[in-house]
Scaffold this active site. Sequence first.
Site, short mmCIF file in Angstrom:
data_model
loop_
_atom_site.label_atom_id
_atom_site.label_comp_id
_atom_site.label_asym_id
_atom_site.label_seq_id
_atom_site.Cartn_x
_atom_site.Cartn_y
_atom_site.Cartn_z
N LYS A 122 0.83 -1.21 0.00
CA LYS A 122 0.00 0.00 0.00
C LYS A 122 0.86 1.26 0.00
O LYS A 122 0.56 2.22 -0.70
CB LYS A 122 -0.94 0.02 1.21
CG LYS A 122 -2.11 -0.94 1.09
CD LYS A 122 -3.15 -0.66 2.18
CE LYS A 122 -4.26 -1.69 2.17
NZ LYS A 122 -5.16 -1.57 3.32
N LYS A 205 -8.73 -12.05 -8.01
CA LYS A 205 -9.71 -12.11 -6.92
C LYS A 205 -10.79 -11.04 -7.11
O LYS A 205 -10.47 -9.91 -7.49
CB LYS A 205 -8.93 -11.85 -5.62
CG LYS A 205 -9.66 -12.09 -4.35
CD LYS A 205 -8.71 -11.95 -3.17
CE LYS A 205 -9.32 -11.01 -2.15
NZ LYS A 205 -8.61 -10.94 -0.89
N LYS A 208 -13.22 -4.89 -4.71
CA LYS A 208 -13.79 -3.58 -5.06
C LYS A 208 -12.73 -2.67 -5.66
O LYS A 208 -13.05 -1.65 -6.26
CB LYS A 208 -14.46 -2.93 -3.85
CG LYS A 208 -13.55 -2.73 -2.69
CD LYS A 208 -14.32 -2.35 -1.45
CE LYS A 208 -13.46 -2.53 -0.21
NZ LYS A 208 -13.41 -3.89 0.30
#
Length: 341
Positions: A122, A205, A208
């Site tokens: 991230k 996968k 969102k």
Amino acid sequence: MSTAPVSPSGKPILFSGMQPSSDSLHLGNYVGALKQWVQMQEDYEAFFCVVNLHAITVPQDPEKLKASTRATAAQYIAAGIDPEKSTLFVQSQVSGHAELAWALNTITGFGEAGRMTQFKDKSQRFGADTTSVGLFTYPVLMAADILLYQAATVPVGEDQRQHVELTRDLATRFNSRFGDTFTVPVAQMPKGAAKIYDLQEPTAKMSKSADSPSGLLSLLDEPGVNKKKIMRAVTDDDGEIRFDREAKPGVSNLLTIYAELAGQSVESLESEYAGKGYGDLKKGLVEVVESVFGPIRTRTAELLADPAELDRILAGNADRANEAAQATLRTVYDRMGLISR
Ligand code: AMP
Ligand code: TRP
């Protein structure tokens, strides 16, 4: 307290949570987490948390966060989490989470936290200046969530395993440094929980954060929207309805979703659909998806139509969680030499 923790009810203690990162949960959240939780709440003293303190570790919109926190809690209930049986609460309403996280920060190594792969991913994506210290210490807050309740079992997906390992290390370290205080928890990949893939890109996968929403089935979307997405799902040219993850990822994903939602085995679906076309499989799937999502959507809308009642349920559950949390926190503070008033 580090062995065989049980609740007053005699059941082992379970903790899990999800971030309120959008209004609607998606099919992967439902199959990989929520559906499992609903089954597990019978056998465990379960705490299910909407982890909104985790959600503010990245840039966010306060009004949206309020809405998605309530919407996420409502979907837990609508999908079958019983707030009388389990403790379903919002993380920020129990102050012990932030307090224990601080205490645990002081026994976490800088290098140790820096090795968390989710943080590395991230922070690389955001860049050093947009990456907050809160994101760095996210796994320590997660450890606090789990350890506050003396949870023995933590159902999480594979990507969270490293965070639960850190939790175990911190619990063990605290126990040896300050005396036996925490239960050392175990990550449990829910048995048989299937991984759901993107309908357009069936090797990735369902998430969102995918480039396009066309491969994502949202729990709260109108039936027509999900129908369109299913009918347009990527398959292959071979025409045979058969499970083969490598050679036929699209069809295999559709079969997995169907099997999970219908409570049927993939083999029985293969024989049911033998000789039929992909269009038939998709039409069947549209119905199965709506039969599960429809009632959840309706119940969620009812709950959200009466936010005062929803807030009352959440407050009552936060009180219950707070009692358990305070018991642990008092011991932690005392063991660390923080005097109480
Ligand atoms: P996330 O939305 O990634 O924070 O995930 C919340 C929960 O949903 C975690 O327990 C995940 O393991 C589960 N989950 C998310 N996406 C999927 C997926 N595509 N298939 C199965 N489980 C998933
Ligand atoms: N980090 C978890 C996720 O992204 C959410 C989470 C926060 C959690 N605290 C937790 C999961 C404690 C299990 C236990 O999925």
